[in-house]
Design a protein around this motif. Structure first.
Motif, PDB file in Angstrom:
ATOM      1  N   GLU A  55       0.869  -1.182   0.000  1.00  0.00           N
ATOM      2  CA  GLU A  55       0.000   0.000   0.000  1.00  0.00           C
ATOM      3  C   GLU A  55       0.900   1.223   0.000  1.00  0.00           C
ATOM      4  OE1 GLU A  55      -3.448   0.489   2.856  1.00  0.00           O
ATOM      5  OE2 GLU A  55      -1.939   1.851   3.710  1.00  0.00           O
ATOM      6  N   SER A  57       1.011   5.383   0.343  1.00  0.00           N
ATOM      7  CA  SER A  57       0.302   6.596   0.753  1.00  0.00           C
ATOM      8  C   SER A  57       1.183   7.792   0.447  1.00  0.00           C
ATOM      9  CB  SER A  57      -0.013   6.563   2.250  1.00  0.00           C
ATOM     10  OG  SER A  57      -0.861   5.475   2.547  1.00  0.00           O
ATOM     11  N   TYR A  59       1.713  12.042   0.917  1.00  0.00           N
ATOM     12  CA  TYR A  59       1.375  13.195   1.737  1.00  0.00           C
ATOM     13  C   TYR A  59       2.053  14.417   1.127  1.00  0.00           C
ATOM     14  CZ  TYR A  59       0.061   9.481   4.877  1.00  0.00           C
ATOM     15  OH  TYR A  59      -0.515   8.355   5.410  1.00  0.00           O
ATOM     16  N   ALA A  76       6.307   9.846   0.158  1.00  0.00           N
ATOM     17  CA  ALA A  76       5.651   8.580  -0.168  1.00  0.00           C
ATOM     18  C   ALA A  76       6.005   7.568   0.912  1.00  0.00           C
ATOM     19  CB  ALA A  76       6.103   8.072  -1.538  1.00  0.00           C
ATOM     20  N   TRP A  77       4.982   6.904   1.426  1.00  0.00           N
ATOM     21  CA  TRP A  77       5.140   5.895   2.472  1.00  0.00           C
ATOM     22  C   TRP A  77       4.561   4.585   1.965  1.00  0.00           C
ATOM     23  CZ3 TRP A  77       6.701   6.895   7.719  1.00  0.00           C
ATOM     24  CH2 TRP A  77       7.110   8.215   7.943  1.00  0.00           C
ATOM     25  N   ARG A  78       5.154   3.478   2.366  1.00  0.00           N
ATOM     26  CA  ARG A  78       4.611   2.178   1.983  1.00  0.00           C
ATOM     27  C   ARG A  78       4.349   1.329   3.209  1.00  0.00           C
ATOM     28  NH1 ARG A  78       7.941  -1.205   4.018  1.00  0.00           N
ATOM     29  NH2 ARG A  78      10.055  -1.439   3.288  1.00  0.00           N
ATOM     30  N   ARG A  79       3.333   0.471   3.062  1.00  0.00           N
ATOM     31  CA  ARG A  79       2.997  -0.473   4.126  1.00  0.00           C
ATOM     32  C   ARG A  79       2.810  -1.823   3.460  1.00  0.00           C
ATOM     33  NH1 ARG A  79      -1.185  -3.103   5.936  1.00  0.00           N
ATOM     34  NH2 ARG A  79      -2.622  -2.095   4.492  1.00  0.00           N
ATOM     35  N   SER A  86       4.117   1.699   8.677  1.00  0.00           N
ATOM     36  CA  SER A  86       4.473   2.271   7.387  1.00  0.00           C
ATOM     37  C   SER A  86       5.903   2.773   7.444  1.00  0.00           C
ATOM     38  CB  SER A  86       3.551   3.441   7.038  1.00  0.00           C
ATOM     39  OG  SER A  86       2.236   2.987   6.848  1.00  0.00           O
ATOM     40  N   LYS A  88       8.700   5.428   5.319  1.00  0.00           N
ATOM     41  CA  LYS A  88       8.869   6.425   4.261  1.00  0.00           C
ATOM     42  C   LYS A  88       9.840   5.869   3.225  1.00  0.00           C
ATOM     43  CE  LYS A  88      10.961  10.485   4.865  1.00  0.00           C
ATOM     44  NZ  LYS A  88      11.171  11.917   5.143  1.00  0.00           N
TER      45      LYS A  88
END
Length: 111
Positions: A55, A57, A59, A76-79, A86, A88
């Motif tokens: 995923e 996200s 910001y 941009a962050w991922r999970r 999450s 960065k």
């Protein structure tokens, strides 16, 4: 999606950068009250890979404005699908310019 990956299964940096440009453009369009163009992207540093199924996200926040331009920082962050935390993965600074119907720079409206 798999078409957006390199042979190792990581997402292409260009795909992620295009998503960040869309996020910057969304913020800039609202601030400009109309059409904008991206004129620069700088400071991209990729800290971690993004894999298919992660995923992502984004910001974005305005860091400064000029007469016609807006500078926007995007992170941009991922999970991972099965994790709660999450991470960065990158950030960048995007410069957008407000344009008129003839695609010429126009002044930003008052904040």
């Amino acid at each position: 999606m798999p078409a957006d990956t390199n042979p190792a299964g990581d997402i292409f940096g260009g795909w992620l950068m295009s998503q960040m440009d869309l996020a910057a453009g969304s913020v800039a369009t609202r601030r400009a009250g109309g059409r904008i163009v991206t004129v620069a992207a700088e400071g991209m540093v990729f800290h971690e890979p993004v894999s298919v199924g992660d995923e992502v996200s984004l910001y974005a926040r305005i860091v400064s404005t000029g007469r016609t331009s807006i500078r926007i920082e995007v992170e941009a962050w991922r999970r991972h699908r099965h994790e709660a935390d999450s991470v960065k993965v990158t950030q960048g600074l995007f410069t957008c310019v407000a344009i008129d119907a003839e695609r010429k720079p126009r002044p930003l409206p008052p904040a």
